[in-house]
Write a protein that holds these residues in place. Structure first.
Motif, PDB file in Angstrom:
ATOM      1  N   GLN A  95       0.812  -1.212   0.000  1.00  0.00           N
ATOM      2  CA  GLN A  95       0.000   0.000   0.000  1.00  0.00           C
ATOM      3  C   GLN A  95       0.849   1.267   0.000  1.00  0.00           C
ATOM      4  OE1 GLN A  95      -2.496  -0.638   3.440  1.00  0.00           O
ATOM      5  NE2 GLN A  95      -4.142  -1.528   2.206  1.00  0.00           N
ATOM      6  N   ARG A  99       0.761   4.192  -2.831  1.00  0.00           N
ATOM      7  CA  ARG A  99       0.422   5.566  -2.448  1.00  0.00           C
ATOM      8  C   ARG A  99       1.523   6.554  -2.839  1.00  0.00           C
ATOM      9  NH1 ARG A  99      -3.676   6.286   1.472  1.00  0.00           N
ATOM     10  NH2 ARG A  99      -4.595   4.322   2.221  1.00  0.00           N
ATOM     11  N   ASP A 125      -6.616  -0.052  -2.011  1.00  0.00           N
ATOM     12  CA  ASP A 125      -7.745   0.326  -1.153  1.00  0.00           C
ATOM     13  C   ASP A 125      -7.977   1.840  -1.112  1.00  0.00           C
ATOM     14  OD1 ASP A 125      -9.745  -0.317   1.041  1.00  0.00           O
ATOM     15  OD2 ASP A 125      -8.364   0.984   2.132  1.00  0.00           O
ATOM     16  N   HIS A 126      -6.899   2.629  -1.093  1.00  0.00           N
ATOM     17  CA  HIS A 126      -7.045   4.088  -0.962  1.00  0.00           C
ATOM     18  C   HIS A 126      -7.721   4.716  -2.181  1.00  0.00           C
ATOM     19  CE1 HIS A 126      -3.461   3.686  -3.431  1.00  0.00           C
ATOM     20  NE2 HIS A 126      -3.533   4.971  -3.729  1.00  0.00           N
ATOM     21  N   ARG A 128     -10.417   3.599  -3.623  1.00  0.00           N
ATOM     22  CA  ARG A 128     -11.860   3.394  -3.601  1.00  0.00           C
ATOM     23  C   ARG A 128     -12.605   4.665  -3.211  1.00  0.00           C
ATOM     24  NH1 ARG A 128     -12.447  -1.738   0.164  1.00  0.00           N
ATOM     25  NH2 ARG A 128     -14.647  -1.152  -0.003  1.00  0.00           N
ATOM     26  N   GLU A 129     -12.038   5.443  -2.290  1.00  0.00           N
ATOM     27  CA  GLU A 129     -12.692   6.680  -1.866  1.00  0.00           C
ATOM     28  C   GLU A 129     -12.638   7.757  -2.944  1.00  0.00           C
ATOM     29  OE1 GLU A 129      -8.970   8.663   0.598  1.00  0.00           O
ATOM     30  OE2 GLU A 129     -10.418   7.391   1.656  1.00  0.00           O
ATOM     31  N   LYS A 130     -11.818   7.523  -3.970  1.00  0.00           N
ATOM     32  CA  LYS A 130     -11.711   8.470  -5.082  1.00  0.00           C
ATOM     33  C   LYS A 130     -12.575   8.048  -6.264  1.00  0.00           C
ATOM     34  CE  LYS A 130      -6.948   9.651  -3.820  1.00  0.00           C
ATOM     35  NZ  LYS A 130      -5.531   9.721  -4.275  1.00  0.00           N
ATOM     36  N   ASN A 131     -13.398   7.022  -6.046  1.00  0.00           N
ATOM     37  CA  ASN A 131     -14.305   6.509  -7.075  1.00  0.00           C
ATOM     38  C   ASN A 131     -13.579   6.018  -8.321  1.00  0.00           C
ATOM     39  OD1 ASN A 131     -16.728   7.036  -5.589  1.00  0.00           O
ATOM     40  ND2 ASN A 131     -16.572   9.199  -6.147  1.00  0.00           N
ATOM     41  N   MET A 164     -17.564  -3.780  -4.341  1.00  0.00           N
ATOM     42  CA  MET A 164     -16.846  -2.624  -4.880  1.00  0.00           C
ATOM     43  C   MET A 164     -16.281  -2.891  -6.270  1.00  0.00           C
ATOM     44  SD  MET A 164     -14.860  -4.809  -3.200  1.00  0.00           S
ATOM     45  CE  MET A 164     -15.180  -4.372  -1.474  1.00  0.00           C
TER      46      MET A 164
END
Length: 210
Positions: A95, A99, A125-126, A128-131, A164
Motif C-alpha cells: 500500500q 500511495r 484500497d485508498h 476506492r474513496e476516489k471513485n 466494490m
C-alpha cells in the motif's frame, strides 16, 4: 515444459494488428503514442500455496496437473483459493509503495479469482474513496486447468463478496475457461492476454493497476 508452444505463440502474435511494446518509465516517447503505465501486482500467498509448502515440508511429492491423490492443488477445499493471513499482509505491505506513485492509477483491473480480487482490493484500497473503477476481467487470469485452486467461483457469489468490483464484463456466471481435463496451452493463454490488451488499448485511462 513451461516454454513449450512459445515460438508458435510469438509467430502468431506478430501477425496481429495491435503491437505491444514495453518501455522503461523514463523513456522519451512521441507525444501521439498511446502509452499506458501499467502496474502489475502478483497476488499474495493463497491457501493453495500454503498447502504445497506443507506438502513439500512433509517430503510429499506429486505430479503437476494430474488428478493424483497426492496433488494438493486438486483438493476441493481449495477451489478458487483465497489469501492466507500472510497473503493479506503481503498485499497490505504494498500500500505504501502504491500511495507513493507520482501518478495514481485511474483504473484497477482484477482477475476474478478470489485471491486476486482480495489482493487488488487491499493494495489499491485508498483509490476506492476516489471513485476509481475496479473492474473484473476474465482475460487477466493466470494459467488454469486441472488444479481447482485456479477455478473461479460463480459471479453471483463474487459480486456479493466484492461489491466494490464491477463484474459486468464477465459474460458467464460459471467458469467456462477452466477445464478439468487439461491445462491451458500457450496459444490459449496468449489469446486471452491479447484480448486484454485490446481492452486496455481502447480505455482512456493512462495509469492502470492490474
Amino acid at each position: 515444459e513451461h516454454f513449450h508452444g512459445m515460438q508458435e505463440l510469438y509467430d502468431e502474435m506478430r501477425l496481429r494488428p495491435l503491437r505491444i511494446k514495453v518501455f522503461p518509465l523514463d523513456h522519451q516517447l512521441p507525444g501521439d503514442t498511446n502509452v499506458k503505465v501499467v502496474h502489475f501486482v502478483r497476488h499474495g500467498q493463497g491457501f493453495h500455496n500454503l498447502m504445497a509448502d506443507l506438502y513439500h515440508g512433509a517430503g510429499r511429492k506429486w505430479t503437476q496437473y494430474t488428478h493424483s491423490e497426492d496433488n494438493p492443488y486438486i483438493m476441493p477445499e481449495i477451489t478458487d483459493a483465497p489469501l492466507t493471513d500472510k497473503g493479506r499482509q503481503q498485499a497490505a505491505a504494498l500500500q505504501e509503495t502504491v500511495r507513493g506513485l507520482d501518478a495514481q492509477p485511474e483504473l484497477v483491473v482484477l482477475s476474478p479469482n478470489c485471491r486476486a480480487l482480495q489482493t487488488g482490493v487491499i493494495v489499491f484500497d485508498h483509490l476506492r474513496e476516489k471513485n476509481i473503477p475496479f473492474i473484473a476481467h476474465e482475460m487477466v487470469r493466470e494459467e488454469n486447468g486441472v488444479h481447482v485452486c485456479d477455478k473461479r467461483r460463480p459471479v453471483r457469489q463474487s459480486s456479493r463478496e466484492f461489491p466494490m468490483v464491477d463484474f459486468s464484463l464477465l459474460e458467464d456466471d460459471e467458469d467456462t475457461i477452466f477445464r478439468d481435463d487439461r491445462r491451458e496451452n500457450k496459444m490459449e493463454i496468449g489469446e486471452r492476454i491479447y484480448k486484454f490488451f485490446e481492452f486496455l488499448h481502447k480505455r482512456e485511462e493512462k495509469h492502470v493497476g492490474v
